[in-house]
Design a protein around this motif. Structure first.
Motif, PDB file in Angstrom:
ATOM      1  N   PHE A 283       0.472  -1.107   0.028  1.00 25.13           N
ATOM      2  CA  PHE A 283      -0.271   0.160   0.108  1.00 25.13           C
ATOM      3  C   PHE A 283       0.923   1.393  -0.227  1.00 25.13           C
ATOM      4  N   GLN A 284       2.294   1.688   1.006  1.00 24.07           N
ATOM      5  CA  GLN A 284       2.422   2.660   1.146  1.00 24.07           C
ATOM      6  C   GLN A 284       3.274   2.821  -0.499  1.00 24.07           C
ATOM      7  N   LEU A 285       4.084   1.635  -1.262  1.00 24.84           N
ATOM      8  CA  LEU A 285       4.534   1.530  -2.655  1.00 24.84           C
ATOM      9  C   LEU A 285       3.348   2.331  -3.402  1.00 24.84           C
ATOM     10  N   LEU A 286       2.474   1.639  -3.220  1.00 26.13           N
ATOM     11  CA  LEU A 286       1.190   2.418  -4.159  1.00 26.13           C
ATOM     12  C   LEU A 286       0.985   4.292  -4.290  1.00 26.13           C
ATOM     13  N   LYS A 287       1.777   4.481  -2.903  1.00 27.51           N
ATOM     14  CA  LYS A 287       0.805   5.249  -2.525  1.00 27.51           C
ATOM     15  C   LYS A 287       1.467   6.315  -3.450  1.00 27.51           C
ATOM     16  N   GLN A 288       2.940   6.123  -3.006  1.00 24.81           N
ATOM     17  CA  GLN A 288       4.139   7.131  -3.285  1.00 24.81           C
ATOM     18  C   GLN A 288       4.436   7.149  -4.465  1.00 24.81           C
TER      19      GLN A 288
ATOM     20  N   LEU B 140      -8.568  -1.894  -5.995  1.00 27.35           N
ATOM     21  CA  LEU B 140      -9.436  -1.756  -4.725  1.00 27.35           C
ATOM     22  C   LEU B 140      -9.152  -0.416  -3.596  1.00 27.35           C
ATOM     23  N   ASN B 141      -7.843  -0.247  -3.871  1.00 32.47           N
ATOM     24  CA  ASN B 141      -6.834   0.596  -3.218  1.00 32.47           C
ATOM     25  C   ASN B 141      -6.701   1.888  -4.540  1.00 32.47           C
ATOM     26  N   SER B 142      -7.045   1.941  -5.389  1.00 30.65           N
ATOM     27  CA  SER B 142      -6.990   3.068  -6.734  1.00 30.65           C
ATOM     28  C   SER B 142      -7.099   4.561  -6.691  1.00 30.65           C
ATOM     29  N   PRO B 143      -6.254   5.626  -6.156  1.00 29.16           N
ATOM     30  CA  PRO B 143      -6.616   6.668  -5.138  1.00 29.16           C
ATOM     31  C   PRO B 143      -6.832   6.751  -6.844  1.00 29.16           C
TER      32      PRO B 143
ATOM     33  N   GLY C 150      -8.830   4.262  -2.398  1.00 30.51           N
ATOM     34  CA  GLY C 150     -10.019   2.869  -3.039  1.00 30.51           C
ATOM     35  C   GLY C 150     -11.003   4.269  -3.786  1.00 30.51           C
ATOM     36  N   CYS C 151     -10.708   6.379  -3.830  1.00 28.23           N
ATOM     37  CA  CYS C 151     -12.025   6.321  -4.458  1.00 28.23           C
ATOM     38  C   CYS C 151     -11.841   6.780  -6.089  1.00 28.23           C
ATOM     39  N   GLY C 152     -10.834   5.315  -6.547  1.00 23.89           N
ATOM     40  CA  GLY C 152     -10.283   5.003  -8.132  1.00 23.89           C
ATOM     41  C   GLY C 152     -11.793   3.883  -8.526  1.00 23.89           C
ATOM     42  N   GLU C 153     -12.445   4.710  -9.248  1.00 25.61           N
ATOM     43  CA  GLU C 153     -13.318   3.437  -9.776  1.00 25.61           C
ATOM     44  C   GLU C 153     -12.933   3.031 -11.262  1.00 25.61           C
TER      45      GLU C 153
ATOM     46  N   GLN D 274      -8.881 -16.187 -14.108  1.00 31.53           N
ATOM     47  CA  GLN D 274      -8.465 -16.048 -13.362  1.00 31.53           C
ATOM     48  C   GLN D 274      -7.681 -14.151 -13.328  1.00 31.53           C
ATOM     49  N   GLU D 275      -6.693 -14.274 -13.730  1.00 33.91           N
ATOM     50  CA  GLU D 275      -6.114 -12.740 -14.079  1.00 33.91           C
ATOM     51  C   GLU D 275      -6.928 -11.344 -13.971  1.00 33.91           C
ATOM     52  N   LEU D 276      -7.737 -11.747 -14.884  1.00 30.73           N
ATOM     53  CA  LEU D 276      -8.160 -10.143 -14.907  1.00 30.73           C
ATOM     54  C   LEU D 276      -9.221 -10.383 -12.971  1.00 30.73           C
ATOM     55  N   HIS D 277      -9.977 -11.032 -11.946  1.00 30.62           N
ATOM     56  CA  HIS D 277     -10.198 -11.149 -10.988  1.00 30.62           C
ATOM     57  C   HIS D 277      -9.491 -10.810 -10.372  1.00 30.62           C
ATOM     58  N   LYS D 278      -7.977 -10.855 -10.677  1.00 30.18           N
ATOM     59  CA  LYS D 278      -7.050 -10.222  -9.361  1.00 30.18           C
ATOM     60  C   LYS D 278      -6.512  -8.608 -10.170  1.00 30.18           C
TER      61      LYS D 278
END
Length: 295
Positions: free
Chosen positions: A67-72, A110-113, A281-284, A100-104
């Motif tokens: 998560f921290q890496l994604l944030k930065q 899910l946490n995408s900003p 998670g606000c990204g859609e 399977q890969e699409l689901h992953k």
């Protein structure tokens, strides 16, 4: 209700700046006028800035495990660069991996900003009618096709592929695996000759990473005018750049070394100079229902 007053809006297609005022109502652009609105409501004068729609970028290396890496990573590569929508692929080598890969991939975002569009990346040998039908069913409108040599292009039954693509018509993008420039050019040349003859929807060249996607390609992908345009009824998504940080050239405006003043997404200030409001998670996911609507 408020007015974005005297905005210097850069048009990529016309390669010029036009001055418009935007009447904002119910968190959407209600009307646009080239003149000043003579309405006794709150006005936000942005005449000292250059205004553009927020950018859309392609990124195939989005980190998801930390998560921290994604944030930065998101702050550095998107939010500080005026980008709030990305196109990002999931990869397969065999057709049975698709679901399977699409689901992953969806779980990983899910946490995408930022908002995102899902694409598929696969070797050209894996491209088939049944796989195209899977893409149509899941509304995957962008397919990156990996190629090591030009001979592989002629081995695909393109006539059958074209029939399977209709009427959704996903856009195929070449992804050349060779590092040699001469080889890359040879593959791209054959790619365009064959797919042009077969009337296959495609990009004529590879797509650049972490670079604003042109309006021309946004139209091909079916993202325009939801992204890449400021229009009546549209979301309030825009960037403001300091005028003295803009470099105007004959073929457009370059933002690489410019300091973003403000990025607004859906009416909310996301970036203000170097300060970012990070909303995990606000990204859609943006679903593309049809490609090439305005081409």
């Amino acid at each position: 209700m408020y007015i974005i007053d005297r905005a210097n809006v850069y048009s990529e297609e016309e390669e010029c700046i036009k001055t418009n005022s935007f009447y904002i109502k119910n968190n959407a652009i209600h009307s646009i006028k080239p003149a000043i609105f003579k309405t006794p409501i709150l006005k936000m004068d942005v005449s000292s800035f250059i205004m553009t729609p927020t950018h859309v970028m392609f990124d195939s290396h989005l980190p998801s495990e930390n998560f921290q890496l994604l944030k930065q990573y998101s702050k550095k590569n998107y939010l500080l660069k005026g980008c709030h929508t990305i196109i990002t692929p999931f990869s397969i080598h065999y057709e049975y991996q698709f679901d399977q890969e699409l689901h992953k991939k969806r779980i990983s975002l899910l946490n995408s900003p930022v908002d995102y569009v899902l694409a598929l990346r696969l070797p050209i040998k894996t491209l088939s009618q049944s796989l195209i039908r899977k893409c149509k069913k899941e509304k995957i409108a962008i397919i990156l096709v990996e190629m090591e040599d030009e001979s592989s292009i002629s081995k695909i039954p393109w006539g059958w592929i074209r029939e399977a693509m209709f009427p959704y018509n996903p856009i195929l993008i070449p992804a050349v695996l060779s590092n040699k420039e001469a080889k890359r050019k040879a593959i791209i040349k054959v790619w365009n000759e064959v797919l042009n003859d077969e009337k296959i929807p495609r990009l004529v060249d590879e797509i650049q990473e972490k670079t604003p996607i042109t309006v021309k390609n946004l139209k091909k992908f079916g993202l325009y005018p939801k992204r890449g345009d400021l229009h009546i009824g549209g979301e309030i998504n825009y960037n403001l750049y300091f005028k003295n940080k803009i470099v105007a050239e004959q073929k457009g405006i370059h933002y690489d070394n410019d300091r973003l003043a403000i990025m607004v997404h859906k009416g909310r200030v996301i970036t203000s100079e170097n300060v970012v409001v990070f909303r995990p998670g606000c990204g859609e996911e943006i679903i593309i229902n049809r490609t090439s609507l305005f081409v």
